[in-house]
Enzyme design. Sequence first.
Site, mmCIF file in Angstrom:
data_model
loop_
_atom_site.group_PDB
_atom_site.id
_atom_site.type_symbol
_atom_site.label_atom_id
_atom_site.label_comp_id
_atom_site.label_asym_id
_atom_site.label_seq_id
_atom_site.Cartn_x
_atom_site.Cartn_y
_atom_site.Cartn_z
ATOM 1 N N LYS A 61 14.077 -17.642 41.987
ATOM 2 C CA LYS A 61 14.416 -16.688 41.077
ATOM 3 C C LYS A 61 15.815 -16.045 41.506
ATOM 4 O O LYS A 61 16.724 -15.614 40.804
ATOM 5 C CB LYS A 61 13.331 -15.835 40.661
HETATM 6 C C1 LIG Z 1 8.809 -18.848 38.528
HETATM 7 C C2 LIG Z 1 8.307 -19.899 39.526
HETATM 8 C C3 LIG Z 1 8.104 -21.284 39.284
HETATM 9 C C4 LIG Z 1 8.169 -21.822 37.934
HETATM 10 O O1 LIG Z 1 9.417 -21.944 37.381
HETATM 11 P P1 LIG Z 1 9.772 -21.754 35.867
HETATM 12 O O2 LIG Z 1 11.306 -21.905 35.646
HETATM 13 O O3 LIG Z 1 9.035 -21.007 35.111
HETATM 14 O O4 LIG Z 1 9.462 -23.272 35.580
HETATM 15 C C5 LIG Z 1 7.842 -22.004 40.256
HETATM 16 N N1 LIG Z 1 7.308 -21.586 41.630
HETATM 17 C C6 LIG Z 1 7.919 -20.415 41.906
HETATM 18 C C7 LIG Z 1 7.694 -19.788 43.343
HETATM 19 C C8 LIG Z 1 8.217 -19.403 40.949
HETATM 20 O O5 LIG Z 1 8.555 -18.139 41.329
#
Ligand SMILES: *Cc1c(COP(=O)(O)O)cnc(C)c1O
Length: 465
Positions: A112
């Site tokens: 993120k």
């Molecule tokens: C947020 C997250 C996901 C999922 O991502 P999306 O964009 O919501 O599909 C997968 N793995 C981790 C470690 C995350 O923090």
Amino acid sequence: MEYISTRGSAPTLDFRAATLAGLASDGGLYVPAKWPQMSADEIRALAGLDYAETAVRIMAPFVEGVLTEDELRDLCRAAYGRFSHDAVTPLVQLNHRHWLLELFHGPTLAFKDVALQLLGQLFEKFLAGGDTNITIVGATSGDTGSAAIEAVAGREHIQIFMLHPEGRVSDVQRRQMTTVLAPNVHNIAIDGSFDDAQAMVKRLFGDEEARGQVNLSAVNSINWARLMAQVVYYFYAAVRLGGPDRPVAFSVPTGNFGDVFAGYVAAQMGLPIARLVVATNVNDILHRALTSGDYSAGTVTATATPSMDIQVSSNFERLLFDLAGRDGAAITGMMGEFDRNRAMSIPADMLAGARGLFSSASIDGDTMALALRWAQEKGGQIIDPHSAVGLAAARALEIDADIPVVTLATAHPAKFREAVERATGVRPPLPARLGNLFDREERYSRLPGDYDAVKAFVLAEAARG
Ligand SMILES: *Cc1c(COP(=O)(O)O)cnc(C)c1O
């Protein structure tokens, strides 16, 4: 570039307004009015560029009319200069055909950061020198909160309020949020679950009285700018594996359908992607939707991959919009049905369209643990449980043997070290850049799971800031 809503009736916005708004006023999500195209030659020309420069080439058409290329370059350099690996998102080889794309070298150890570090820069740029102040309010089950806080801590014109369910995020995750002591950061521990916290945030966004007092903004993955930033690493990885002259497959651990939708955007822009694998844990609404058209929400099961413990995937609406021929009225009807019944079925022609690019798999805890051990034994890599869900799906599905398969590694293993230790016997150490996380002072407020208390707190603190 203009941005339109998936529900067809909100006003068309430019990139700046779409970024600051987050959600569209008709309840839809903003998408670009058309997908920019990259020719094979333009993609080939990315091969020698570093990450930030690749980002400029990919994102320039999306910000056209609002940011110059030089302005965009400055923002990318600032955002990606904070990553601990020079390649920003390095590729790691597991065997002759499986690769990992490590997306966790940002400040909070999850993918993120790739989008939120840029979003923080964009917010600052758009608000600088003006008299608009924004109040970001969000709920987090762990990763989004710390990434958003790191991205906006100390920035002018921004207050951030992040709700987390007390006692239900890991110590590492909580401390990554609560040890950021900048005065514009407000952590709130809610007596309740993540869903309770999320419901309060949604109610606040619909609360006329609150909206009259503060300028609310969202940083979850419904924000278009986040998806735009994620498109970049699909190009970055593919050209390193022979793209555009050799198609590449990607396997994406999925929750809210944001990250994998960015892969879809890359394909729409002209990147030859052989397959996009939607990898879910046992919370498998997306797998059911893509295999049988059954888009129905069940109850959430807690797993070792909490960031994917989601039943309703907001960004799926963006794909449905394209599959329905960009018919906003049709999407308004479908999503209205889903909101009423928590279920809908996807028409056969739309499903067939999706299957041309997407495959899916639902991975249970044992299969996830097997993939963790496979990466350790065969590839010499300790990976995190979310990445292991992606890898398990990549290995389970039949993809042509001459196509390289890239699994997106979405979190650093140290972030989920209990589950990693259970599967591999290895307890991954926290990277040195987190330093004395466990010695630092924490600051947060505890509030009851009561909407009025949370609203009063946010409005009072925002007025003081
Ligand atoms: C947020 C997250 C996901 C999922 O991502 P999306 O964009 O919501 O599909 C997968 N793995 C981790 C470690 C995350 O923090």
